[in-house]
Design a protein around this motif. Structure first.
Motif, PDB file in Angstrom:
ATOM      1  N   ALA A  33    -119.382  27.857  65.772  1.00 41.79           N
ATOM      2  CA  ALA A  33    -118.944  28.788  66.815  1.00 41.79           C
ATOM      3  C   ALA A  33    -117.475  28.537  67.166  1.00 41.79           C
ATOM      4  CB  ALA A  33    -119.833  28.641  68.048  1.00 41.79           C
ATOM      5  N   ILE A  34    -117.104  27.270  67.243  1.00 40.92           N
ATOM      6  CA  ILE A  34    -115.710  26.939  67.573  1.00 40.92           C
ATOM      7  C   ILE A  34    -114.771  27.435  66.470  1.00 40.92           C
ATOM      8  CG2 ILE A  34    -114.071  25.029  67.878  1.00 40.92           C
ATOM      9  CD1 ILE A  34    -116.368  23.448  69.233  1.00 40.92           C
ATOM     10  N   ILE A  35    -115.154  27.185  65.220  1.00 40.77           N
ATOM     11  CA  ILE A  35    -114.298  27.617  64.101  1.00 40.77           C
ATOM     12  C   ILE A  35    -114.136  29.132  64.108  1.00 40.77           C
ATOM     13  CG2 ILE A  35    -114.142  27.766  61.580  1.00 40.77           C
ATOM     14  CD1 ILE A  35    -115.514  24.993  61.457  1.00 40.77           C
ATOM     15  N   ASP A  36    -115.257  29.850  64.288  1.00 41.94           N
ATOM     16  CA  ASP A  36    -115.186  31.314  64.322  1.00 41.94           C
ATOM     17  C   ASP A  36    -114.270  31.798  65.443  1.00 41.94           C
ATOM     18  OD1 ASP A  36    -116.908  31.393  62.196  1.00 41.94           O
ATOM     19  OD2 ASP A  36    -118.695  31.903  63.375  1.00 41.94           O
ATOM     20  N   ASP A  37    -114.360  31.115  66.576  1.00 50.62           N
ATOM     21  CA  ASP A  37    -113.567  31.521  67.733  1.00 50.62           C
ATOM     22  C   ASP A  37    -112.071  31.280  67.489  1.00 50.62           C
ATOM     23  OD1 ASP A  37    -113.237  32.566  70.281  1.00 50.62           O
ATOM     24  OD2 ASP A  37    -113.422  30.600  71.249  1.00 50.62           O
ATOM     25  N   VAL A  38    -111.747  30.151  66.875  1.00 49.77           N
ATOM     26  CA  VAL A  38    -110.332  29.873  66.576  1.00 49.77           C
ATOM     27  C   VAL A  38    -109.807  30.890  65.561  1.00 49.77           C
ATOM     28  CG1 VAL A  38    -108.730  28.203  65.547  1.00 49.77           C
ATOM     29  CG2 VAL A  38    -110.483  27.423  67.162  1.00 49.77           C
ATOM     30  N   ARG A  39    -110.650  31.251  64.584  1.00 49.79           N
ATOM     31  CA  ARG A  39    -110.217  32.265  63.609  1.00 49.79           C
ATOM     32  C   ARG A  39    -109.975  33.606  64.288  1.00 49.79           C
ATOM     33  NH1 ARG A  39    -113.658  32.222  58.111  1.00 49.79           N
ATOM     34  NH2 ARG A  39    -111.987  33.695  57.594  1.00 49.79           N
ATOM     35  N   ALA A  40    -110.799  33.899  65.276  1.00 43.44           N
ATOM     36  CA  ALA A  40    -110.683  35.209  65.937  1.00 43.44           C
ATOM     37  C   ALA A  40    -109.553  35.240  66.969  1.00 43.44           C
ATOM     38  CB  ALA A  40    -112.016  35.568  66.611  1.00 43.44           C
ATOM     39  N   ARG A  41    -109.421  34.168  67.747  1.00 44.18           N
ATOM     40  CA  ARG A  41    -108.507  34.221  68.898  1.00 44.18           C
ATOM     41  C   ARG A  41    -107.296  33.304  68.772  1.00 44.18           C
ATOM     42  NH1 ARG A  41    -109.992  33.115  74.107  1.00 44.18           N
ATOM     43  NH2 ARG A  41    -111.501  31.537  73.463  1.00 44.18           N
ATOM     44  N   GLY A  42    -107.246  32.470  67.736  1.00 37.29           N
ATOM     45  CA  GLY A  42    -106.048  31.659  67.501  1.00 37.29           C
ATOM     46  C   GLY A  42    -105.706  30.735  68.649  1.00 37.29           C
ATOM     47  N   ILE A  47    -106.305  26.779  73.436  1.00 34.76           N
ATOM     48  CA  ILE A  47    -106.005  26.502  74.850  1.00 34.76           C
ATOM     49  C   ILE A  47    -107.302  26.348  75.650  1.00 34.76           C
ATOM     50  CG2 ILE A  47    -105.042  27.561  76.954  1.00 34.76           C
ATOM     51  CD1 ILE A  47    -102.806  28.722  75.063  1.00 34.76           C
ATOM     52  N   ASP A  48    -108.257  27.249  75.407  1.00 34.56           N
ATOM     53  CA  ASP A  48    -109.524  27.188  76.143  1.00 34.56           C
ATOM     54  C   ASP A  48    -110.297  25.898  75.851  1.00 34.56           C
ATOM     55  OD1 ASP A  48    -108.925  29.611  77.193  1.00 34.56           O
ATOM     56  OD2 ASP A  48    -110.459  30.752  76.092  1.00 34.56           O
ATOM     57  N   TYR A  49    -110.425  25.576  74.556  1.00 31.92           N
ATOM     58  CA  TYR A  49    -111.211  24.379  74.212  1.00 31.92           C
ATOM     59  C   TYR A  49    -110.527  23.102  74.696  1.00 31.92           C
ATOM     60  CZ  TYR A  49    -114.213  27.334  71.384  1.00 31.92           C
ATOM     61  OH  TYR A  49    -115.096  28.293  70.978  1.00 31.92           O
ATOM     62  N   SER A  50    -109.200  23.083  74.653  1.00 30.96           N
ATOM     63  CA  SER A  50    -108.497  21.883  75.108  1.00 30.96           C
ATOM     64  C   SER A  50    -108.660  21.689  76.615  1.00 30.96           C
ATOM     65  CB  SER A  50    -107.013  21.955  74.729  1.00 30.96           C
ATOM     66  OG  SER A  50    -106.883  22.028  73.324  1.00 30.96           O
ATOM     67  N   ARG A 106    -100.766  18.911  69.997  1.00 29.72           N
ATOM     68  CA  ARG A 106    -101.692  18.170  70.858  1.00 29.72           C
ATOM     69  C   ARG A 106    -103.013  18.926  70.971  1.00 29.72           C
ATOM     70  NH1 ARG A 106     -97.778  16.909  74.720  1.00 29.72           N
ATOM     71  NH2 ARG A 106     -96.410  18.688  74.437  1.00 29.72           N
ATOM     72  N   VAL A 107    -103.787  18.827  69.932  1.00 32.44           N
ATOM     73  CA  VAL A 107    -105.093  19.480  69.927  1.00 32.44           C
ATOM     74  C   VAL A 107    -106.006  18.651  69.034  1.00 32.44           C
ATOM     75  CG1 VAL A 107    -104.433  21.031  68.018  1.00 32.44           C
ATOM     76  CG2 VAL A 107    -106.291  21.685  69.561  1.00 32.44           C
ATOM     77  N   GLY A 108    -107.275  18.570  69.409  1.00 36.42           N
ATOM     78  CA  GLY A 108    -108.206  17.755  68.634  1.00 36.42           C
ATOM     79  C   GLY A 108    -109.524  18.486  68.428  1.00 36.42           C
ATOM     80  N   GLY A 109    -110.519  17.760  67.979  1.00 34.25           N
ATOM     81  CA  GLY A 109    -111.861  18.302  67.819  1.00 34.25           C
ATOM     82  C   GLY A 109    -111.959  19.323  66.692  1.00 34.25           C
ATOM     83  N   ALA A 110    -113.087  20.016  66.669  1.00 36.53           N
ATOM     84  CA  ALA A 110    -113.323  21.024  65.638  1.00 36.53           C
ATOM     85  C   ALA A 110    -112.274  22.130  65.710  1.00 36.53           C
ATOM     86  CB  ALA A 110    -114.730  21.619  65.805  1.00 36.53           C
ATOM     87  N   GLN A 111    -111.763  22.381  66.924  1.00 41.45           N
ATOM     88  CA  GLN A 111    -110.765  23.445  67.079  1.00 41.45           C
ATOM     89  C   GLN A 111    -109.468  23.113  66.341  1.00 41.45           C
ATOM     90  OE1 GLN A 111    -112.257  21.722  69.475  1.00 41.45           O
ATOM     91  NE2 GLN A 111    -110.855  21.003  71.069  1.00 41.45           N
ATOM     92  N   ALA A 166    -110.124  23.701  62.639  1.00 44.39           N
ATOM     93  CA  ALA A 166    -110.119  25.145  62.365  1.00 44.39           C
ATOM     94  C   ALA A 166    -108.698  25.687  62.317  1.00 44.39           C
ATOM     95  CB  ALA A 166    -110.935  25.879  63.425  1.00 44.39           C
ATOM     96  N   ALA A 167    -107.868  25.228  63.234  1.00 44.71           N
ATOM     97  CA  ALA A 167    -106.479  25.701  63.282  1.00 44.71           C
ATOM     98  C   ALA A 167    -105.734  25.287  62.014  1.00 44.71           C
ATOM     99  CB  ALA A 167    -105.782  25.142  64.524  1.00 44.71           C
ATOM    100  N   LEU A 168    -105.950  24.058  61.565  1.00 39.24           N
ATOM    101  CA  LEU A 168    -105.286  23.591  60.343  1.00 39.24           C
ATOM    102  C   LEU A 168    -105.773  24.374  59.122  1.00 39.24           C
ATOM    103  CD1 LEU A 168    -105.380  19.712  60.911  1.00 39.24           C
ATOM    104  CD2 LEU A 168    -103.335  21.165  60.897  1.00 39.24           C
TER     105      LEU A 168
END
Lengths: 432, 432
Positions: free
Chosen positions: A36-45, A50-53, A186-191, A194-196
Motif C-alpha cells: 500500500a505504501i509503495i502504491d501510494d508513493v507511486r501515485a502521489r510522489g 511527507i505524509d508517511y514521514s 531524509r526519508v526512511g521505511g518502505a516509502q 519506493a521513492a528510490l
C-alpha cells in the motif's frame, strides 16, 4: 546460557541439525502494508513521502525539506569529534584501497576462428543506499556500502535516511561526506525504497538499492526487485569461533559478545576440542556480560542462540563450519593455515589470535556486509562487483559466420525454431 | 503490425515511456498453490514427488523411477541425429573455452602495514539445474546453464526435467551427457524446486538452483530463495536492432522474427533513421511471417510488443537503447565501434551486419542466459561468477592489531558498541 553440543554424544547429528535450522528472525508479514505504501508513493510522489514521514518519523518534511542541505552536512562534520572523523577517514582509505583491487577487467579477444568475443564491465548508472535510523544507524555501514560504489564508478550515489523525531545521526552524515555522497534525502521505511525505485518529483529513480533495514524496508526491497536491483536481504549477524585451549578465554568471550550485542537474533558459536576451555569461555561471557551497555540484548542472543560445540579433534570442526557457513569465522588456533583450505563456506575468515572479527567491521579494509543465515554457501559479501554489470560482445564477419552457421542452423532446427535458422541462413548467400 | 514511434513528434517522450513500461507477462498469482506444494514435498519427500508427477505430468514415477538411468541417457545419445550431436559438441567446446576466461582469481596480499588481506573464490558445493518440459525444453539451455558450473568446479550438478506424458526430450539428455551432467531426475514444476532446495529420500539438497521455468517454477524459486540461492527470474526474450538503411531489410526482419517466435510476450524493436527502410523491414516481417512454423506466436509478439522507432540521427538511438536496456542489442550499422562506448545497458551486443543474435543463442561461446525486462541496467548474464562465492580473509599479528586498534575502538564506541571495543582492546595489553 548457551546450548552445549558434544560431537561424541549419540544424538549429536540430530541436535546439530536442529541448531542449524533454528529460525532467528520473527518474520512479521508486512507485505500488504508495504504494498500500500509503495502504491501510494507511486501515485502521489513527494506528498506521500511527507505524509508517511509525519506519521512514522514525526518529522515535517514540508517544513524542513526532503533533501539534506550541504550546510547541514557541513554542520554534521563540524559536530563530529575529530578523533571519530580521523577514524572514519582512516577506515575509508583502507576500504577504498582494498576494494580498488576488486574492479573486474574487460576481456575482449579474438578466438582461433577470428570471432570477436568480449566481456565488458560498466558501472550501474545510479544506486540508492538505505541507511536505517535510530540505534541501527551505523556510520561504518555508510562507508562499507558507498565506497565500493564509488570505486566502481557509479556516477550517482543517493542516500536515504529517516530523520526519526527530526534528527539524523550526525556521524552518519559525516561518513557520507567522507564517502563522497552528497545527494541525501531524509526519508526512511518502505516509502524511501519506493521513492528510490520509482522516483518522485524530488527524487530521481535509481537502478539498484542497497543497505540494511527493518522488516518494512526488507519487504519493500523484495517488492521493488525487478523494477530495480537489490543487494542481499541481510539477517541477524553471526560469528563462529574455532578455538583451541591456548586462547585466553576472555578474548574469545569478548568476540562472542561483540556479535551478540548487535541484535537479540544474533548468533555466536564456539567450537573447541577442550571442555574446560569451553567452560572457561562460558564463565567469561557471564562475567563480561555484566559490564556491557547492551547487556540485555547480548544476554538474550547468547541464551537463545549461542552455542558451544565440543569436538574430539579441532579438524573435525571443518565439516561443521562448512554446514554453519558463518558470516564471520575466526580461527583462533595455533596453525590457522592448516584449516583455511578446508573451509568452503564462510563470508569472511579472521586468521589467528590477533584478528578479532571487529577489525573487519571497521578498519580491516574488507567489506563488513557479508552473507548471513547460511547463505555463504551460495553468495558473497558486498563488493565492487555489486555495482557493475557485464555486457557480452560478439563480433563476426562473413567468414566467421560461415564457420559457425552450420552448427547454429542445425541446433535451431532441432529446437523447432525456424526463424532462428533463417536469421543465420539468410546471411550465408552473400556472406559465405 | 508493430507500433511506430517517431522521435520528431511532440508526444514521443510520453509514448516511448509508455512503450518501455508495457508489461509483457501475465503474472498469475500462483503463490498459494506453490507454497502448498513446497510444504508437501518437505513433509512427504519422494511420495509427494510421485503424487504431483502423476497429476501434472501423467507419469508414474513409482514405476519408472525418479532418477534417469545411465542406460536411458546412453539411449538418448544413440537416438539423437549425429549432426545434432556434433553441433552440440561444437557449441559446448566454444562455451567452455569462453567461460574458462571468466574464472575469477584469488587475491591474497599484504598491505603496507603488514595486514594480510584476501579474496578467495570457491565453487558452490551443489547446484540444481531446472530444465522445462514440452516446447520450452531446449538442449542449448542445458549447455548454457551447466557448462559454467562445470568450469567453476561445482562438484555436484543435478538436473531436473519433467517427463511430460512419460517422455523426456532426448536431445536434452544428450546435451546433459555432453555437459557432463549425470545426476538427472525426471520431475518438474514447483515440486522439483522444493526437492532441490530441501531434499527428499532420493534427491540430496543443493545450495543453488538455476534455469528457466514457467510461472510455478519461478514462484517456487522465489519462495525457496534464502534456503538456497537462485539465478535471475528470466522474463520473455527481447532484441533491439539499431540499423541503418544499408542493411538488407530481409536480414533485419529475420532477426526481429527470431526473437518474436520464442514467446507471445517476446519483444522485437528496430531503431532506424530511415523511414523507408523501416517500412521495408515491416513489409519483410509480414512476408516472412507466413512461412514460419511458429507464425502465430511470432505474429502475436510482433503485433502486441514489436516496435519501430524512427530517429533523426542514429547516434540518437544510444540514450534510447540505454533506457530499453535490451537483453540483446544488434548494431547493424556501418561503424558499430562508434556506438559501443555509448552503450551502458545491454545484456549482450552483437556487432555488425554479420552477427545475428541467433549465433549467441547457440555457438558464439558467450552465454545466452541474459538479463531481461530492462534488468541489464543492474545485472549481468549468467557466468562462472554465478557458481562461485568469495570469502574475505583478514590476518593480523600483534603489530598490525596495534596499528588498527585505535581507529576500530573509536568507531565502536561512537556506534555505542562496547563489546566491539572490548574485543579489540582486550588484545592490546599482550599485543601492543
Amino acid at each position: 546460557m548457551a546450548i552445549w553440543l558434544e560431537q561424541a554424544s549419540g544424538d549429536f547429528e540430530e541436535r546439530f541439525s536442529a541448531f542449524l535450522s533454528t529460525k532467528r528472525e520473527v518474520s512479521d508479514d508486512v507485505n500488504a502494508v508495504v504494498k500500500a505504501i509503495i502504491d501510494d508513493v507511486r501515485a502521489r510522489g513527494d506528498a506521500a513521502l511527507i505524509d508517511y514521514s509525519a506519521r512514522f518519523d514525526r518529522v515535517d518534511l514540508a517544513a524542513v525539506g526532503l533533501r539534506v542541505a550541504e550546510a547541514e552536512i557541513d554542520a554534521a562534520v563540524a559536530a563530529t569529534e575529530p578523533a571519530v572523523l580521523d577514524a572514519l577517514r582512516f577506515a575509508a582509505e583502507r576500504i577504498e584501497k582494498h576494494h580498488a583491487r576488486q574492479m573486474p577487467k574487460d576481456d575482449v579477444y579474438e578466438d582461433s576462428l577470428g570471432v570477436g568475443l568480449g566481456s565488458r564491465w560498466t558501472a550501474i548508472d545510479a544506486v540508492g543506499l538505505y541507511v536505517p535510523g535510530g540505534t541501527a544507524s551505523y556510520p561504518s555501514s555508510v562507508l562499507m556500502n558507498a565506497l565500493p560504489a564509488k570505486v566502481a564508478g557509479v556516477p550517482r550515489i543517493v542516500m536515504v535516511v529517516p530523520a526519526t523525531g527530526g534528527a539524523i545521526n550526525q556521524t552518519v552524515l559525516a561518513a557520507a561526506r567522507i564517502a563522497g555522497v552528497s545527494e541525501i534525502y531524509r526519508v526512511g521505511g518502505a516509502q524511501a525504497v519506493a521513492a528510490l525505485a520509482y522516483g518522485t518529483e524530488t527524487i530521481a529513480p535509481v537502478a539498484k538499492i542497497v543497505g540494511p533495514g527493518n522488516a518494512y524496508v526488507a519487504a519493500a526491497k523484495r517488492q521493488v526487485f525487478g523494477q530495480v536491483g537489490i543487494d542481499m536481504i541481510a539477517g541477524p549477524s553471526e560469528v563462529l569461533v574455532i578455538a583451541d585451549r591456548d586462547n585466553d578465554p576472555d578474548w574469545i568471550a569478548a568476540d562472542l559478545l561483540a556479535q551478540a550485542e548487535h541484535d537479540v537474533g544474533a548468533q555466536s558459536i564456539l567450537i573447541t576440542d577442550d571442555r574446560a576451555f569451553g567452560e572457561a569461555v562460558e564463565q567469561a561471557v557471564g562475567r563480561q556480560l555484566k559490564t556491557l551497555s547492551r547487556a540485555e540484548t547480548a544476554a538474550r542472543s547468547w541464551a537463545d542462540f549461542g552455542g558451544i560445540v565440543l569436538v574430539a579433534d579441532l579438524m573435525a570442526a571443518l565439516p561443521l563450519a562448512n554446514r554453519i557457513a558463518a558470516e564471520h569465522l575466526e580461527l583462533a588456533v595455533a596453525d590457522p593455515d592448516a584449516f583455511i583450505p578446508g573451509i568452503r563456506n564462510a563470508g569472511a575468515i579472521f586468521v589467528g589470535r590477533y584478528t578479532p572479527e571487529v577489525i573487519g567491521d571497521y578498519v580491516g579494509g574488507s567489506n563488513h556486509v557479508l552473507p548471513t543465515a547460511r547463505s555463504a554457501r551460495f553468495s558473497s559479501g558486498l563488493s565492487v562487483l555489486d555495482y557493475v554489470k557485464r555486457t557480452s560482445i560478439l563480433r563476426l564477419g562473413p567468414e566467421q559466420l560461415a564457420a559457425l552457421a552450420p552448427a547454429a542452423i542445425t541446433l535451431a532446427h532441432s529446437e523447432g525454431l525456424d526463424a532462428h535458422a533463417r536469421s543465420v541462413a539468410i546471411r550465408l548467400n552473400r556472406g559465405g
